[in-house]
Scaffold this motif. Structure first.
Motif, mmCIF file in Angstrom:
data_model
loop_
_atom_site.group_PDB
_atom_site.id
_atom_site.type_symbol
_atom_site.label_atom_id
_atom_site.label_comp_id
_atom_site.label_asym_id
_atom_site.label_seq_id
_atom_site.Cartn_x
_atom_site.Cartn_y
_atom_site.Cartn_z
ATOM 1 N N ARG A 189 -12.815 -9.993 -12.474
ATOM 2 C CA ARG A 189 -13.238 -9.576 -11.133
ATOM 3 C C ARG A 189 -12.276 -8.541 -10.561
ATOM 4 O O ARG A 189 -12.695 -7.523 -10.009
ATOM 5 C CB ARG A 189 -13.289 -10.787 -10.193
ATOM 6 N N ASN A 190 -10.976 -8.810 -10.685
ATOM 7 C CA ASN A 190 -9.974 -7.928 -10.085
ATOM 8 C C ASN A 190 -10.001 -6.531 -10.675
ATOM 9 O O ASN A 190 -9.718 -5.546 -9.984
ATOM 10 C CB ASN A 190 -8.577 -8.535 -10.240
ATOM 11 N N HIS A 191 -10.326 -6.414 -11.926
ATOM 12 C CA HIS A 191 -10.341 -5.101 -12.578
ATOM 13 C C HIS A 191 -11.716 -4.461 -12.592
ATOM 14 O O HIS A 191 -11.908 -3.387 -13.158
ATOM 15 C CB HIS A 191 -9.807 -5.226 -14.012
ATOM 16 N N GLY A 192 -12.689 -5.129 -11.963
ATOM 17 C CA GLY A 192 -14.008 -4.536 -11.821
ATOM 18 C C GLY A 192 -14.812 -4.430 -13.083
ATOM 19 O O GLY A 192 -15.750 -3.635 -13.171
ATOM 20 N N PHE A 193 -14.449 -5.234 -14.116
ATOM 21 C CA PHE A 193 -15.219 -5.194 -15.353
ATOM 22 C C PHE A 193 -16.631 -5.739 -15.148
ATOM 23 O O PHE A 193 -17.575 -5.333 -15.809
ATOM 24 C CB PHE A 193 -14.524 -6.008 -16.451
ATOM 25 N N MET A 194 -16.759 -6.702 -14.219
ATOM 26 C CA MET A 194 -18.032 -7.349 -13.989
ATOM 27 C C MET A 194 -18.059 -7.846 -12.553
ATOM 28 O O MET A 194 -17.091 -8.432 -12.069
ATOM 29 C CB MET A 194 -18.207 -8.520 -14.966
ATOM 30 N N GLU A 195 -19.142 -7.577 -11.832
ATOM 31 C CA GLU A 195 -19.197 -7.955 -10.415
ATOM 32 C C GLU A 195 -19.248 -9.464 -10.221
ATOM 33 O O GLU A 195 -18.573 -10.010 -9.352
ATOM 34 C CB GLU A 195 -20.420 -7.300 -9.758
ATOM 35 N N ASP A 196 -20.067 -10.141 -11.003
ATOM 36 C CA ASP A 196 -20.221 -11.578 -10.817
ATOM 37 C C ASP A 196 -20.195 -12.277 -12.175
ATOM 38 O O ASP A 196 -21.223 -12.727 -12.690
ATOM 39 C CB ASP A 196 -21.543 -11.883 -10.097
ATOM 40 N N PRO A 197 -18.998 -12.371 -12.783
ATOM 41 C CA PRO A 197 -18.922 -12.991 -14.107
ATOM 42 C C PRO A 197 -19.247 -14.479 -14.045
ATOM 43 O O PRO A 197 -18.715 -15.204 -13.216
ATOM 44 C CB PRO A 197 -17.462 -12.767 -14.514
ATOM 45 N N LYS A 198 -20.147 -14.913 -14.918
ATOM 46 C CA LYS A 198 -20.541 -16.316 -14.933
ATOM 47 C C LYS A 198 -19.796 -17.045 -16.055
ATOM 48 O O LYS A 198 -19.719 -16.545 -17.179
ATOM 49 C CB LYS A 198 -22.054 -16.428 -15.153
ATOM 50 N N PRO A 199 -19.238 -18.213 -15.752
ATOM 51 C CA PRO A 199 -18.451 -18.917 -16.765
ATOM 52 C C PRO A 199 -19.224 -19.228 -18.032
ATOM 53 O O PRO A 199 -18.665 -19.250 -19.125
ATOM 54 C CB PRO A 199 -17.994 -20.191 -16.043
ATOM 55 N N GLU A 200 -20.547 -19.462 -17.898
ATOM 56 C CA GLU A 200 -21.321 -19.811 -19.083
ATOM 57 C C GLU A 200 -21.411 -18.661 -20.086
ATOM 58 O O GLU A 200 -21.724 -18.866 -21.260
ATOM 59 C CB GLU A 200 -22.731 -20.273 -18.710
ATOM 60 N N PHE A 201 -21.145 -17.416 -19.628
ATOM 61 C CA PHE A 201 -21.153 -16.292 -20.554
ATOM 62 C C PHE A 201 -20.060 -16.425 -21.605
ATOM 63 O O PHE A 201 -20.114 -15.785 -22.645
ATOM 64 C CB PHE A 201 -20.954 -14.973 -19.802
ATOM 65 N N TYR A 202 -19.051 -17.255 -21.335
ATOM 66 C CA TYR A 202 -17.882 -17.338 -22.204
ATOM 67 C C TYR A 202 -17.824 -18.654 -22.974
ATOM 68 O O TYR A 202 -16.784 -19.063 -23.453
ATOM 69 C CB TYR A 202 -16.611 -17.127 -21.364
ATOM 70 N N SER A 203 -18.959 -19.319 -23.068
ATOM 71 C CA SER A 203 -19.039 -20.540 -23.872
ATOM 72 C C SER A 203 -18.989 -20.178 -25.352
ATOM 73 O O SER A 203 -19.165 -19.016 -25.739
ATOM 74 C CB SER A 203 -20.323 -21.288 -23.551
ATOM 75 N N ASP A 204 -18.774 -21.170 -26.191
ATOM 76 C CA ASP A 204 -18.605 -20.910 -27.618
ATOM 77 C C ASP A 204 -19.918 -20.589 -28.324
ATOM 78 O O ASP A 204 -19.937 -19.835 -29.285
ATOM 79 C CB ASP A 204 -17.959 -22.124 -28.296
ATOM 80 N N GLU A 205 -21.012 -21.201 -27.866
ATOM 81 C CA GLU A 205 -22.298 -20.996 -28.523
ATOM 82 C C GLU A 205 -23.381 -20.732 -27.489
ATOM 83 O O GLU A 205 -23.278 -21.156 -26.338
ATOM 84 C CB GLU A 205 -22.716 -22.249 -29.309
ATOM 85 N N CYS A 206 -24.423 -20.065 -27.938
ATOM 86 C CA CYS A 206 -25.616 -19.887 -27.120
ATOM 87 C C CYS A 206 -26.806 -20.384 -27.940
ATOM 88 O O CYS A 206 -26.938 -20.056 -29.120
ATOM 89 C CB CYS A 206 -25.817 -18.424 -26.749
ATOM 90 N N TRP A 207 -27.658 -21.196 -27.293
ATOM 91 C CA TRP A 207 -28.829 -21.747 -27.963
ATOM 92 C C TRP A 207 -30.081 -21.126 -27.352
ATOM 93 O O TRP A 207 -30.187 -20.943 -26.132
ATOM 94 C CB TRP A 207 -28.891 -23.259 -27.782
ATOM 95 N N PHE A 208 -31.034 -20.795 -28.201
ATOM 96 C CA PHE A 208 -32.259 -20.139 -27.759
ATOM 97 C C PHE A 208 -33.470 -20.862 -28.370
ATOM 98 O O PHE A 208 -33.454 -21.235 -29.536
ATOM 99 C CB PHE A 208 -32.306 -18.678 -28.218
ATOM 100 N N THR A 209 -34.500 -21.025 -27.570
ATOM 101 C CA THR A 209 -35.806 -21.403 -28.110
ATOM 102 C C THR A 209 -36.754 -20.250 -27.819
ATOM 103 O O THR A 209 -36.725 -19.658 -26.732
ATOM 104 C CB THR A 209 -36.349 -22.698 -27.471
ATOM 105 N N ALA A 210 -37.573 -19.906 -28.794
ATOM 106 C CA ALA A 210 -38.464 -18.761 -28.669
ATOM 107 C C ALA A 210 -39.793 -19.055 -29.327
ATOM 108 O O ALA A 210 -39.877 -19.826 -30.275
ATOM 109 C CB ALA A 210 -37.831 -17.503 -29.277
ATOM 110 N N VAL A 211 -40.829 -18.399 -28.816
ATOM 111 C CA VAL A 211 -42.173 -18.500 -29.394
ATOM 112 C C VAL A 211 -42.665 -17.075 -29.656
ATOM 113 O O VAL A 211 -42.080 -16.096 -29.175
ATOM 114 C CB VAL A 211 -43.144 -19.231 -28.437
ATOM 115 N N LEU A 212 -43.738 -16.971 -30.404
ATOM 116 C CA LEU A 212 -44.295 -15.657 -30.679
ATOM 117 C C LEU A 212 -44.844 -15.056 -29.362
ATOM 118 O O LEU A 212 -45.547 -15.723 -28.607
ATOM 119 C CB LEU A 212 -45.408 -15.763 -31.704
ATOM 120 N N ALA A 213 -44.483 -13.799 -29.114
ATOM 121 C CA ALA A 213 -44.963 -13.126 -27.904
ATOM 122 C C ALA A 213 -46.470 -12.898 -27.989
ATOM 123 O O ALA A 213 -47.013 -12.606 -29.070
ATOM 124 C CB ALA A 213 -44.235 -11.789 -27.723
ATOM 125 N N GLN A 214 -47.130 -13.052 -26.859
ATOM 126 C CA GLN A 214 -48.584 -12.875 -26.807
ATOM 127 C C GLN A 214 -48.938 -11.383 -26.753
ATOM 128 O O GLN A 214 -48.241 -10.608 -26.117
ATOM 129 C CB GLN A 214 -49.161 -13.581 -25.576
#
Length: 446
Positions: free
Chosen positions: A421-446
Motif C-alpha cells: 500500500r505504502n509504495h502504491g503497488f496496489m490500491e487495495d491488496p487483498k490478503p487472499e491474493f497471497y495464499s499458497d493455492e487457488c482452487w477453481f471450478t469451471a464448466v464449459l462456456a455456453q
C-alpha cells in the motif's frame, strides 16, 4: 507370535507404564522390545534408526511399532491382526489422537476407548503413520525397513508406505481400533529449527520419488470439498499415488479413473486402484488399464490422457498442481473440454505465484511463516489462470484460496500488505491474493 517394539526417548516411567498396559490388555502371544533413542555409544538415534535396530532382533510374524506414550486398549492387537489377515494388507494402522489425516481420531475418543469390531470400517490408505503401526515381518524385511536417511520429523512413514505399495502390498486403516497417545516427553526443537528440518525431509522425499509434492500419499480432501463426487464418473489427470482417487471412492463416486505417466508412481497407484500383485479383480475394466473396486467404486489407472479420452465423457475432471506445469495451458485445457459430459465440472488446484511463502525470501531474509510445500515448483498468478479458462472456452463458477492466514494473525502478511500500500503497488491488496493455492471450478462456456 507378535513382536511389539516400543520407541523410548529416555527409558522413563512412560516406557514402564506402556509395557505394563500392553501386558494387561494383550492376549496374543508376544514379545516386547525396547527401541531406545540412544545407541550403546551414546549417539542420539532417529525414530527410523531406533525402530530398524530393534526390528532386526525381533522374531515375530508381525511387527508392531509403538512409542512409549502409547496407551493401547483391550483387544487392540487382535483387531489389528484381524484387519491384516482379512484384507491381506502389508501394514495396518489404527485410529489415533496424534495421527494426521485419515487416521486422526475424533476428539471425543479418550484413553481406554474400545470400539466395537466392525470390518466395514477398514479402508485402504496409501499412507499410514509410522507409529502406531502393525506390519508383516516379511514385508518389512522385503522392502528394507525404514529409510534411515529420513529423521524423526516426518516422511519416513510416507516413504515406507510407497515402497510397500511399489512391492504390491497395501496399507489399511483399521477404523475399529483406537490407540491413545499421551504425547512424548522429550526435548522438542524450536519452531524455526523444526521448519528447517521438515523442509529438508520434504525435499529429500521429492528427490527420491521424483515428486512435485512430498505429501502425494495424502488425499486432497480439502480440494474435493468444493464438489460433490457421489455417483459421478471422475477423472484425475495427474493421479500420482492414487490417494485422491481412493478418497473419491470413499465419497461415493461411481467410477474413478486416474492418469499417471511416471512408472514408479503408477505402480504405487495400481496397488490401490488396480489389481494388487498376485490377485485377479474378476471385474471388467477399461481397455489398457488394470481395475479394481473399492467402496462400490470402479477404480482404474491409465498411462496417458489419450487412453482416458477413449472412455469419455466424465462428470468431473480433477487437475491438481498440473495446469501450471503445462508449456501451453490453454491448449491443454482445450484437450480437456471434450472429456467433460454435459454439465460436467473441471476442478483445478493451482500453486499461486504471488504466495507469501514465495515472496518472503525476497523480502530481507525473512523465513517462510509456514511449511512451504506449495512454494515449490511451477506456479501461476490467479489472474493468468482465469484468462486461461476464458481463452479455452470455460466459465469459472467458483474460486477459493487455501492456507491464507487471517489478517492480523500473521505479522509477515500484514507487513507485506502495508509495504504494498505504502509504495502504491496496489490500491487495495487483498490478503487472499497471497495464499499458497487457488482452487477453481469451471464448466464449459455456453
Amino acid at each position: 507370535m507378535v513382536s511389539i517394539i516400543v520407541f523410548s526417548f529416555d527409558g522413563s516411567e512412560q516406557l514402564a507404564h506402556c509395557v505394563e498396559t500392553i501386558e494387561s490388555v494383550t492376549s496374543q502371544e508376544h514379545e516386547v522390545l525396547e527401541a531406545p533413542a540412544r545407541s550403546l555409544r551414546g549417539r542420539i538415534l532417529t525414530l527410523p534408526e531406533a525402530l530398524n535396530r530393534a526390528a532386526s532382533s525381533a522374531s515375530g510374524e508381525y511387527l508392531v511399532f509403538l512409542t512409549a506414550d502409547t496407551v493401547p486398549g483391550p483387544g487392540w492387537l487382535d483387531r489389528l491382526i484381524a484387519c491384516a489377515q482379512g484384507t491381506g494388507a502389508g501394514a495396518v494402522g489404527p485410529l489415533c489422537n496424534m495421527a494426521a489425516g485419515l487416521q486422526n481420531a475424533s476428539v471425543a475418543l479418550t484413553p481406554g476407548t474400545v470400539l466395537s469390531p466392525d470390518p466395514t470400517r477398514w479402508r485402504p490408505s496409501v499412507r499410514i503413520a509410522i507409529t502406531p503401526m502393525l506390519v508383516k515381518r516379511d514385508a518389512f524385511v522385503d522392502v528394507g525397513g525404514f529409510d534411515e536417511r529420513f529423521g524423526s520429523e516426518g516422511f519416513a512413514d510416507d516413504d515406507f508406505c510407497l515402497r510397500l505399495a511399489h512391492s504390491g502390498r497395501r496399507a489399511y486403516i483399521a477404523g475399529d481400533v483406537y490407540i491413545h497417545r499421551n504425547g512424548p516427553r522429550h526435548p522438542l526443537q524450536g519452531e524455526p529449527e523444526r521448519v528447517r528440518i521438515l523442509d529438508g525431509e520434504a525435499r529429500r522425499m521429492c528427490t527420491k520419488w521424483g515428486l512435485d509434492d512430498p505429501m502425494a500419499a495424502h488425499p486432497r480432501r480439502d480440494v474435493l470439498g468444493l464438489v460433490d463426487v457421489a455417483g459421478k464418473k471422475v477423472l484425475d489427470v495427474r493421479a500420482r499415488t492414487g490417494a485422491t482417487l481412493l478418497e473419491c471412492a470413499a465419497r461415493g463416486a461411481r467410477l474413478a479413473t486416474g492418469v499417471e505417466e511416471d512408472r514408479r508412481l503408477r505402480a504405487v497407484a495400481l496397488t490401490y486402484c488396480g489389481t494388487p500383485a498376485g490377485h485377479e479383480s474378476g471385474k471388467p475394466g477399461l481397455a489398457g488399464s488394470q481395475s479394481d473396486t473399492c467402496d462400490g467404486t470402479s477404480l482404474h489407472i491409465l498411462k496417458s490422457l489419450k487412453e482416458a479420452a477413449a472412455h469419455r465423457p466424465y462428470d468431473l475432471v480433477i487437475a491438481i498442481w498440473h495446469l501450471e506445469c503445462m508449456t501451453n495451458p490453454v491448449a491443454y485445457l482445450k484437450r480437456l473440454k471434450p472429456l467433460l459430459a454435459e454439465g460436467g465440472v473441471l476442478l483445478a488446484c493451482v500453486r499461486n505465484a504471488w504466495a507469501l511463502s514465495r515472496l518472503l525470501p525476497l523480502l530481507l531474509t525473512a523465513p517462510p511463516p509456514t511449511y512451504p510445500r506449495p512454494a515449490w515448483g511451477p506456479c501461476a498468478a490467479p489472474d493468468d489462470v482465469l484468462l486461461w479458462f476464458e481463452e479455452a472456452g470455460f466459465e469459472v463458477t467458483n474460486t477459493k484460496t487455501a492456507y491464507a492466514p487471517p489478517l492480523g494473525k500473521e505479522p509477515f502478511l500484514d507487513g507485506f500488505l502495508k509495504l504494498v500500500r505504502n509504495h502504491g503497488f496496489m490500491e487495495d491488496p487483498k490478503p487472499e491474493f497471497y495464499s499458497d493455492e487457488c482452487w477453481f471450478t469451471a464448466v464449459l462456456a455456453q
